[in-house]
Design an enzyme around this catalytic site. Structure first.
Site: not given
Ligand code: SF4
Length: 342
Positions: A43, A126, A144
């Site tokens: 991520e 997020y 997002d």
């Protein structure tokens, strides 16, 4: 729009997305795992880097640092070195610090609660939602830019995405369409947003949500999402001196909070004694998010051993050579400059 997570009239939209994802999920290495460490690194790596560009770097990083402990035990400079090519090096510094946080605060076990994940250095809402939903069955949408774009189009919703309340607004909207399997839903939205519902020229004819999409039915997909405020771009001018002698050159590590903190760079000033050795200047343009850099690099070839020694001693620079320089991380434009010297 009112938040309603139970039996929402819109949940069929999330289910359609999941059905599409089952058939069309991109085959990515980190999709084969639910290891929170690997999902976290992926991520962070892919926050500002395209998957095609970052995949090799991600694989190399995981090979060298396969778990939290190995990362926490590593030297910061080595972690930065393995981030080479990805840019935005503060991410490397943060994952390193966060791995030590996990060792110290959670006995080396990756935290499973959203609120705890959010406490890790460099982890925002997020990323915490993505890790929590993919690895621990958390029920929070990882909102997002993809969510903003898809949801504003599906609902033809003109809520301004530059508004400070946009995150909360679109989180509530996401919860209305969210199915039970939030981990897959979050990843499906990521795939749909990057592969189908693209910022420009969305591929509506391939989209599983076409029947439900108000922007499509009104032929107004280009009008969503609405964004009124543009972030200003700053112009920055930097000057460096490539001070070299017999194939060796001088560098130092940046310690302040500048964009290139902890990276190596050339001296940014020289003494009067070195000025006669200046040979010419090269100007490099380089774009970063919200910054346009103009970098002047003055080539200074020092032909006097005495002047070279005096300058090095007075300024505590590191002497390196073209071959050894690949063991250090330089900002991209300086890295390119060094490569061109070979
Ligand atoms: S139909 Fe087009 S605009 Fe609507 S969600 Fe799908 S790709 Fe996006």
């Amino acid at each position: 729009m009112k938040k309603n997570t139970q039996n929402s009239d819109f949940q069929h939209i999330g289910n359609k997305l999941l059905d599409w994802y089952k058939e069309n999920a991109r085959d990515l290495p980190f999709r084969q795992t639910k290891d929170p460490y690997k999902i976290w690194i992926c991520e962070i790596v892919f926050q500002q880097t395209r998957i095609s560009q970052g995949l090799n770097h991600y694989n190399n990083f995981i090979r060298r640092f396969p778990d939290v402990q190995t990362l926490a035990d590593a030297e910061e400079d080595e972690v930065i070195l393995y981030w080479k090519g990805l840019g935005y090096y503060s991410r490397a510094i943060n994952v390193h610090k966060a791995s030590q946080q996990i060792m110290n605060d959670y006995n080396g076990v990756f935290p499973s609660q959203y609120e705890d994940i959010l406490k890790l250095k460099g982890v925002g809402k997020y990323t915490a939602a993505a890790i929590s939903s993919i690895c621990f069955e958390g029920k929070i949408p990882a909102v997002d830019g993809n969510f903003y774009r898809v949801l504003s189009r599906v609902f033809a919703d003109n809520f301004d995405i530059s508004n400070s309340r946009a995150f909360n607004y679109f989180s509530a909207l996401a919860e209305m369409i969210m199915p039970q399997n939030v981990g897959d839903f979050n990843q499906a939205m990521m795939d749909l947003g990057s592969e189908i519902c693209k910022p420009k020229n969305p591929l509506c004819h391939e989209c599983p949500l076409q029947e439900d999409c108000l922007a499509f039915s009104m032929n107004k997909t280009s009008e969503f999402p609405v964004k009124t405020k543009k972030i200003k771009t700053e112009d920055l001018h930097l000057k460096y001196y490539f001070v070299h002698r017999n194939g060796r050159f001088l560098i130092r590590q940046r310690k302040d909070d500048f964009i290139w903190k902890k990276l190596f760079e050339f001296p940014d000033s020289i003494s009067e004694k070195l000025e006669p050795f200046s040979k010419g200047t090269k100007t490099i343009s380089h774009k970063l998010t919200h910054k346009n850099l103009t970098i002047e690099v003055v080539d200074v070839e020092v032909t006097s051993e005495a002047v070279w020694n005096e300058f090095v001693t007075q300024n505590q620079y590191i002497i390196t050579d073209l071959e050894a320089s690949h063991e250090k991380s330089f900002p991209k434009p300086l890295e390119n400059y060094i490569q061109n010297q070979k």
